[in-house]
Structures are given as C-alpha cells and as structure tokens.
Design a protein around this motif. Structure first.
Motif, short mmCIF file in Angstrom:
data_model
loop_
_atom_site.label_atom_id
_atom_site.label_comp_id
_atom_site.label_asym_id
_atom_site.label_seq_id
_atom_site.Cartn_x
_atom_site.Cartn_y
_atom_site.Cartn_z
N ARG A 103 5.28 -3.76 7.10
CA ARG A 103 4.57 -4.22 5.92
C ARG A 103 5.34 -3.85 4.65
NH1 ARG A 103 -1.87 -3.04 4.97
NH2 ARG A 103 -2.10 -4.08 2.95
N PRO A 104 5.58 -4.82 3.74
CA PRO A 104 6.39 -4.53 2.55
C PRO A 104 5.56 -3.93 1.41
CG PRO A 104 5.87 -6.86 2.59
CD PRO A 104 5.29 -6.27 3.85
N ALA A 105 6.26 -3.27 0.50
CA ALA A 105 5.64 -2.72 -0.70
C ALA A 105 6.70 -2.67 -1.80
CB ALA A 105 5.07 -1.33 -0.45
N THR A 106 6.23 -2.77 -3.05
CA THR A 106 7.12 -2.63 -4.20
C THR A 106 6.56 -1.53 -5.08
OG1 THR A 106 7.60 -5.00 -4.15
CG2 THR A 106 8.23 -3.79 -6.14
N LEU A 107 7.39 -0.54 -5.37
CA LEU A 107 6.95 0.67 -6.06
C LEU A 107 7.87 0.97 -7.23
CD1 LEU A 107 4.91 3.14 -5.67
CD2 LEU A 107 6.82 4.27 -4.52
N VAL A 108 7.28 1.31 -8.37
CA VAL A 108 8.04 1.79 -9.52
C VAL A 108 7.78 3.29 -9.64
CG1 VAL A 108 8.39 1.68 -12.02
CG2 VAL A 108 7.90 -0.41 -10.73
N ARG A 139 0.85 -1.19 0.00
CA ARG A 139 0.00 0.00 0.00
C ARG A 139 0.88 1.24 0.00
NH1 ARG A 139 -2.38 0.49 6.23
NH2 ARG A 139 -0.34 0.72 7.27
N ALA A 140 0.31 2.38 -0.39
CA ALA A 140 1.06 3.63 -0.40
C ALA A 140 0.08 4.79 -0.39
CB ALA A 140 1.97 3.71 -1.63
N GLN A 192 -3.29 17.10 -1.16
CA GLN A 192 -4.30 16.14 -1.59
C GLN A 192 -3.71 14.73 -1.52
OE1 GLN A 192 -6.09 17.05 -5.35
NE2 GLN A 192 -6.37 19.21 -4.86
N ARG A 193 -4.36 13.88 -0.70
CA ARG A 193 -3.84 12.53 -0.50
C ARG A 193 -4.59 11.53 -1.36
NH1 ARG A 193 -2.96 12.15 6.10
NH2 ARG A 193 -1.13 13.55 6.17
N HIS A 194 -3.82 10.58 -1.91
CA HIS A 194 -4.39 9.54 -2.76
C HIS A 194 -3.87 8.19 -2.26
CE1 HIS A 194 -5.66 12.57 -5.82
NE2 HIS A 194 -4.61 13.21 -5.33
N ASP A 195 -4.77 7.35 -1.80
CA ASP A 195 -4.41 6.02 -1.33
C ASP A 195 -4.25 5.08 -2.52
OD1 ASP A 195 -4.55 6.74 1.40
OD2 ASP A 195 -6.74 6.50 1.36
N LEU A 196 -3.14 4.34 -2.54
CA LEU A 196 -2.86 3.42 -3.64
C LEU A 196 -2.91 1.98 -3.15
CD1 LEU A 196 0.18 5.11 -5.43
CD2 LEU A 196 -2.25 5.66 -5.59
N VAL A 226 5.59 10.32 -1.18
CA VAL A 226 5.01 8.99 -1.33
C VAL A 226 5.39 8.22 -0.07
CG1 VAL A 226 4.74 6.99 -2.82
CG2 VAL A 226 5.55 9.14 -3.78
N THR A 227 4.40 7.73 0.67
CA THR A 227 4.66 7.05 1.93
C THR A 227 3.88 5.75 2.01
OG1 THR A 227 2.88 8.28 3.02
CG2 THR A 227 5.09 9.23 3.13
N GLY A 228 4.31 4.89 2.92
CA GLY A 228 3.59 3.64 3.12
C GLY A 228 2.25 3.86 3.79
N ALA A 229 2.20 4.73 4.79
CA ALA A 229 0.96 5.12 5.47
C ALA A 229 0.97 6.63 5.60
CB ALA A 229 0.88 4.46 6.84
#
Length: 340
Positions: A125-130, A64-65, A72-76, A92-95
């Motif tokens: 919690r892991p995340a993979t981001l491009v 998640r990110a 303006q926040r956008h949850d991914l 860009v953050t995890g939470a």
C-alpha cells in the motif's frame, strides 16, 4: 544605552492585548534544518533520531501511517499533521508492526542542502509523507516548546464534519495541505522553499490551536495566564536588563516575597532570579547575531557591568562563550544539529 529586545515577547508586553497570543506566535521564526518528501509503500518505516531543541513534524498526504513517540502511537490518515515539539526520537511506519529503518539508511535523492526525497518500496500500500525538522532563530522559544505536550496533532484536512475539519478552519487547512501536495507531486525550482514555508504556516496553526484550547496547570504558558505571575513575565520580558530583585518582582506580582517565590517556582519550574538570568542570556544570544555589536556592549545591554560575569552567565545558559556562539550561529542542516 539601547535597551535589549525581549527574546520571547509575552501577551501584553509592549502592546494592547487585543490579540493576546500574536506576539508569542510572531516569535516562532523557523529555520528548517531538514525537510523531505517520502514516496513509500508498505511495509515501510523511518526511525527519526532524537534532536534536542528541534521541533519535528509529519504531514501525511495520502495512505496511512503510525507515529510512535515514547510508546504512544498515533494513527494518521490523509491530511493529518503531527508535531513532536521536544525533538524526541520516534518512529513513523506504514502499519504498527512495520520495521523502521534509520533515517540515514533510507534511500534518498538530495535535492538541496536541507531538502531530500526519500523512497522505501515495500511493494504494498502506497503513502506520501512530508517530514521536517525546524529550529528557531529565537532561543527563548524553548520556553514555549517546553510547555507543549510530547505530541501535538492537528485535525486532518479530510476529517468528517464535526471532527474538527469542517468550517473555515477545515477549509483553510485543506487549502494549505492541497498546496503542499501540489508542490510535492509537481516539483519545480524552489519547491523545497515553498514546501518548507507552507509547513511553517501549518506548524503555527497547530500551536495556536493548542494555546486557544488548553489550560496547563504548570509551565510557561500557565504562568502567563496566572493573574499574579503574568504581569511579572511581561515586565521581565519587556526590560530584562533592569536591576530586578526578588523584592521588585514580588511587588509586581503584589505578593509577599515568600509566597511569590514559591508560586513562581512551582508554576514555572525554576526560581524567579534564575528565570531573569535566562531571559537576559537569551536576549544576549539574539543581540550577538549582529556582528557590529561588541560583546562588551551586549553585556551592558542585558544588565551586566562585568564582562567576565556576563561570559560566565552566558556559558552556563548556552554552553558556549559569546564569541563561540557568534562564530557558529544556529545549526542550519540536520548534520550540523547532530554534530552539536
């Protein structure tokens, strides 16, 4: 004398309008200045610097990110793609409450001049981001980018049916995201190039979706759709070197000079003759990429009989002389962008 090519073709300029946005999308020739893959675990955050004239994007492959652009926040979620078309600084953050580390301070492995692997190990919690930043070979693309909102979001590849991820578009998006995911998880020679090119396809997909769905009240795209102003833009882009006057432009629009000038400025955001001058200088910038074409010839091709007058107009538009523009060329790395 060879005509100057239009820098940002508009629907109907030089070809039938069977696909009215094909020419516009075709000019989005991207040149990646930065692309990275991030292996991240919460708490994590990356503060992206402001990059005027550069489009930035973030594609979340898993985890998640949160993307925060100008408050303006956008949850991914997995498969979500967000574009920041105007190059605004953002986080860009995890939470939402995770701290953001400056881009240059993030642990990284430099794979190539324009491709890096980022790491932030918070233990959670892991995340993979491009992530990426792209410039454009065509200076006139700025008009299209300025018409876009501060943030564009594509439906996620894993959206539920009915949320925008079902049907042929959803299948297509899932396939492209899966291909990027495979490249990231199984790097091979050329992974940086393949990842960047696949990301280019996704960016065009998002912009196309916005063009199809939105009807802005003002801006370049609104002018294209205006029944009076659209023909004017097509005419100017098809032949920027022509001796345009307010009278001749108003005649194309089939409006009086006063009504046309007011409508053009209100919709486009600048006076008609300033727009013509900008189109000529953008055309000149493109022609100057050819080292075999003299500055004097470029000036003639965009409608200037006086080389000194052309120099002054070019500097006003691009902030550099034609010779300096030709010598430096477009920025090709993130460091070069930040230096300018």
């Amino acid at each position: 004398m060879t005509d100057a090519p239009p820098l940002l073709p508009v629907p109907g300029a030089g070809r039938p309008q069977e696909d009215p946005w094909a020419d516009v999308l075709g000019t989005l020739e991207m040149d990646a200045v930065f692309c990275s893959t991030g292996r991240l675990s919460e708490p994590w955050g990356i503060a992206m610097p402001a990059l005027p004239g550069i489009l930035m994007f973030h594609l979340l492959l898993d985890g998640r990110a949160v993307v925060d652009v100008e408050g303006q926040r956008h949850d991914l979620g997995p498969g979500d793609l967000v574009l920041v078309p105007h190059g605004a600084g953002h986080a860009v953050t995890g939470a939402a409450d995770d701290p953001a580390t400056g881009l240059w301070d993030v642990d990284r492995t430099v794979v190539a001049d324009r491709y890096e692997q980022l790491r932030i190990d918070g233990g959670g919690r892991p995340a993979t981001l491009v992530c990426g930043a792209v410039g454009f070979t065509d200076p006139g693309v700025g008009r299209l980018l300025a018409s876009l909102p501060p943030v564009l979001r594509a439906p996620g590849a894993e959206d539920e049916p009915g949320a925008g991820g079902d049907g042929p578009d959803g299948d297509w998006l899932r396939a492209v995201v899966a291909a990027i995911d495979h490249e990231v998880r199984h790097p091979r020679p050329g992974t940086d190039v393949v990842t960047a090119r696949l990301a280019d396809v996704l960016l065009v997909h998002v912009v196309r979706g916005w063009l199809e769905a939105e009807e802005p009240a003002s801006g370049w795209v609104a002018a294209l759709r205006d029944p009076a102003l659209g023909p004017v833009l097509r005419a100017v882009h098809a032949a920027p070197q022509d001796p345009w006057t307010l009278e001749s432009l108003a005649a194309v629009a089939r409006l009086s000079r006063t009504v046309f000038a007011a409508r053009f400025a209100r919709t486009v955001g600048e006076p008609p003759m300033a727009y013509v001058a900008g189109c000529r200088m953008d055309a000149a910038a493109r022609l100057l990429r050819d080292p075999d074409v003299s500055v004097e010839r470029v000036a003639r091709q965009v409608g200037y009989d006086s080389v000194p007058g052309f120099h002054r107009a070019f500097v006003r538009r691009h902030g550099a002389t034609p010779g300096a523009w030709r010598a430096t060329g477009p920025a090709r790395t993130l460091a070069e962008v930040l230096e300018r």
